[in-house]
Scaffold this motif. Structure first.
Motif, mmCIF file in Angstrom:
data_model
loop_
_atom_site.group_PDB
_atom_site.id
_atom_site.type_symbol
_atom_site.label_atom_id
_atom_site.label_comp_id
_atom_site.label_asym_id
_atom_site.label_seq_id
_atom_site.Cartn_x
_atom_site.Cartn_y
_atom_site.Cartn_z
ATOM 1 N N ASP A 22 18.117 18.522 -49.640
ATOM 2 C CA ASP A 22 17.928 17.082 -49.425
ATOM 3 C C ASP A 22 19.176 16.309 -49.867
ATOM 4 O O ASP A 22 19.096 15.162 -50.309
ATOM 5 C CB ASP A 22 16.677 16.573 -50.157
ATOM 6 N N LEU A 23 20.320 16.953 -49.720
ATOM 7 C CA LEU A 23 21.606 16.399 -50.145
ATOM 8 C C LEU A 23 22.434 16.050 -48.910
ATOM 9 O O LEU A 23 22.579 16.869 -48.006
ATOM 10 C CB LEU A 23 22.345 17.434 -50.998
ATOM 11 N N ASP A 24 22.977 14.861 -48.900
ATOM 12 C CA ASP A 24 23.778 14.393 -47.775
ATOM 13 C C ASP A 24 25.191 14.957 -47.891
ATOM 14 O O ASP A 24 25.922 14.613 -48.827
ATOM 15 C CB ASP A 24 23.795 12.857 -47.793
ATOM 16 N N LEU A 25 25.580 15.845 -46.964
ATOM 17 C CA LEU A 25 26.896 16.481 -46.999
ATOM 18 C C LEU A 25 27.669 16.163 -45.716
ATOM 19 O O LEU A 25 27.107 15.642 -44.759
ATOM 20 C CB LEU A 25 26.735 18.000 -47.149
ATOM 21 N N VAL A 26 28.931 16.518 -45.701
ATOM 22 C CA VAL A 26 29.777 16.274 -44.522
ATOM 23 C C VAL A 26 29.609 17.441 -43.549
ATOM 24 O O VAL A 26 29.963 18.584 -43.883
ATOM 25 C CB VAL A 26 31.262 16.141 -44.915
ATOM 26 N N PRO A 27 29.072 17.201 -42.356
ATOM 27 C CA PRO A 27 28.867 18.312 -41.412
ATOM 28 C C PRO A 27 30.174 18.787 -40.784
ATOM 29 O O PRO A 27 31.115 18.011 -40.620
ATOM 30 C CB PRO A 27 27.938 17.710 -40.345
ATOM 31 N N ASP A 28 30.222 20.064 -40.452
ATOM 32 C CA ASP A 28 31.364 20.642 -39.751
ATOM 33 C C ASP A 28 31.139 20.545 -38.241
ATOM 34 O O ASP A 28 30.017 20.341 -37.776
ATOM 35 C CB ASP A 28 31.542 22.108 -40.158
ATOM 36 N N GLN A 29 32.214 20.743 -37.499
ATOM 37 C CA GLN A 29 32.138 20.723 -36.045
ATOM 38 C C GLN A 29 31.942 22.137 -35.504
ATOM 39 O O GLN A 29 32.526 23.091 -36.028
ATOM 40 C CB GLN A 29 33.440 20.146 -35.458
ATOM 41 N N GLY A 30 31.124 22.263 -34.471
ATOM 42 C CA GLY A 30 30.962 23.554 -33.817
ATOM 43 C C GLY A 30 32.238 23.960 -33.090
ATOM 44 O O GLY A 30 33.126 23.135 -32.865
ATOM 45 N N ILE A 31 32.333 25.238 -32.743
ATOM 46 C CA ILE A 31 33.508 25.715 -31.999
ATOM 47 C C ILE A 31 33.050 26.211 -30.626
ATOM 48 O O ILE A 31 31.870 26.441 -30.402
ATOM 49 C CB ILE A 31 34.268 26.820 -32.752
ATOM 50 N N ARG A 32 34.016 26.424 -29.750
ATOM 51 C CA ARG A 32 33.646 26.831 -28.394
ATOM 52 C C ARG A 32 33.387 28.338 -28.328
ATOM 53 O O ARG A 32 33.677 29.092 -29.270
ATOM 54 C CB ARG A 32 34.722 26.414 -27.405
ATOM 55 N N ASP A 33 32.847 28.758 -27.213
ATOM 56 C CA ASP A 33 32.543 30.159 -26.934
ATOM 57 C C ASP A 33 33.837 30.880 -26.536
ATOM 58 O O ASP A 33 34.567 30.425 -25.664
ATOM 59 C CB ASP A 33 31.520 30.187 -25.789
ATOM 60 N N TYR A 34 34.098 32.007 -27.187
ATOM 61 C CA TYR A 34 35.305 32.782 -26.879
ATOM 62 C C TYR A 34 34.976 34.142 -26.265
ATOM 63 O O TYR A 34 35.791 35.062 -26.324
ATOM 64 C CB TYR A 34 36.145 32.980 -28.147
ATOM 65 N N CYS A 35 33.802 34.293 -25.664
ATOM 66 C CA CYS A 35 33.472 35.568 -25.006
ATOM 67 C C CYS A 35 34.234 35.725 -23.687
ATOM 68 O O CYS A 35 34.507 36.848 -23.260
ATOM 69 C CB CYS A 35 31.969 35.665 -24.730
ATOM 70 N N GLY A 36 34.524 34.609 -23.042
ATOM 71 C CA GLY A 36 35.245 34.674 -21.770
ATOM 72 C C GLY A 36 34.485 35.467 -20.720
ATOM 73 O O GLY A 36 33.261 35.367 -20.616
#
Length: 317
Positions: free
Chosen positions: A176-190
């Motif tokens: 229940d702690l407000d933190l800084v979210p990270d950004q997702g990354i793209r798919d590299y399976c190609g």
């Protein structure tokens, strides 16, 4: 909402402590409804692709919304813990078990580290309510790790990380702690389809969709009935789990050996030939697999798997 500086400080503290405890990666996402995953999960369950894993259909709402697991949840902290072995067990002239099951059951090892991380958070930040999870509750761990920027979900449905491949456990803190979210990354399976091409039972029915009820891991761990004759001869000597779709994945060329001694295999395993497995007694089973994930099959289940792999052409057992 906390001041941005405080949120950043709390986020940094948690990530630094996670790395100090041995976690290979740590990311944060906002605790809200998994809108993208909801229809996929519903379709997967409707197609009966969970087989006898009835627990997958339970707590549908909780799987999709962490706020139903922790009141007033604000953040999901996702963590990766490397288990890639320093030394591989032999594969010639013996039966095979998945690498994650070489050593001590990861539930024991990682739960202790998560509790230590939670205690540190409460000590450094103050009263924080939350729960720790490692594959033991209705949490869609890969979805949260993906949201947290720790990787992407590959065509074999495993989380893939460009730096370390896929040989890792995923764990979470829901806080229940407000933190800084990270950004997702793209798919590299190609365009790669190595995992689809290599799966002996055709469990990867299309890119990004695994029919769990056709997976060797399902047959050798989850299935309590007799293994269907239709898949006899397709197990390639796997008797507990399967790593084929990970072994062929190009991203696993970056896998580095774990530094966690608890995941080293029991010494007896490196000496086991097929005849040793076939003559395994319950006493030896209890000794070798006392704190191992393999214990989950029980002695009778492992013997069933060994007999099925031994009689790959359907000869009488």
């Amino acid at each position: 909402m906390m001041e941005p500086f405080v949120r950043r400080r709390h986020t940094m503290l948690i990530k630094e402590r996670a790395h100090a405890l041995g976690f290979a990666a740590c990311g944060v996402s906002t605790a809200d409804f998994l809108e993208e995953e909801a229809p996929r999960l519903e379709h997967w369950l409707r197609q009966q692709q969970h087989g006898q894993m009835a627990y997958m259909a339970n707590h549908f709402d909780k799987r999709l919304d962490p706020r139903k697991l922790v009141d007033d949840a604000k953040s999901v902290v996702s963590l990766l813990f490397n288990y890639f072995p320093k030394e591989e067990l032999p594969t010639d002239g013996t039966y095979k078990i998945a690498r994650y099951a070489y050593g001590t059951d990861y539930h024991f090892v990682i739960k202790d580290k998560l509790r230590a991380l939670m205690a540190y958070i409460e000590e450094e930040i103050g009263e924080v309510h939350g729960r720790v999870f490692v594959d033991s509750a209705p949490v869609m761990d890969k979805a949260w790790a993906k949201r947290s920027g720790l990787g992407w979900v590959g065509k074999n449905s495993n989380l893939l990380n460009r730096r370390m491949g896929s040989y890792f456990f995923i764990a979470e803190l829901i806080l229940d702690l407000d933190l800084v979210p990270d950004q997702g990354i793209r798919d590299y399976c190609g365009t790669c389809t190595r995992c689809l091409d290599a799966c002996p039972t055709g469990a990867i029915v299309e890119p990004y969709v695994v029919d769990g009820s056709r997976c060797i891991s399902y047959f050798t761990i989850e299935l309590k009935d007799q293994i269907p004759e239709a898949v006899r001869g397709q197990f390639d000597d796997w008797i507990f789990g399967c790593d084929i779709c990970q072994e062929v994945c190009p991203w696993n060329r970056f896998a580095q050996p774990t530094t966690e001694p608890a995941f080293a295999p029991h010494p007896a395993l490196s000496e086991m030939k097929k005849s040793d497995w076939e003559e395994l007694t319950e006493e030896v089973f209890r000794e070798i697999f006392r704190r191992s994930p393999v214990k989950r099959t029980k002695f009778e289940g492992l013997k069933r798997n060994i007999n099925f792999a031994k009689n790959a052409k359907g000869f009488p057992e």
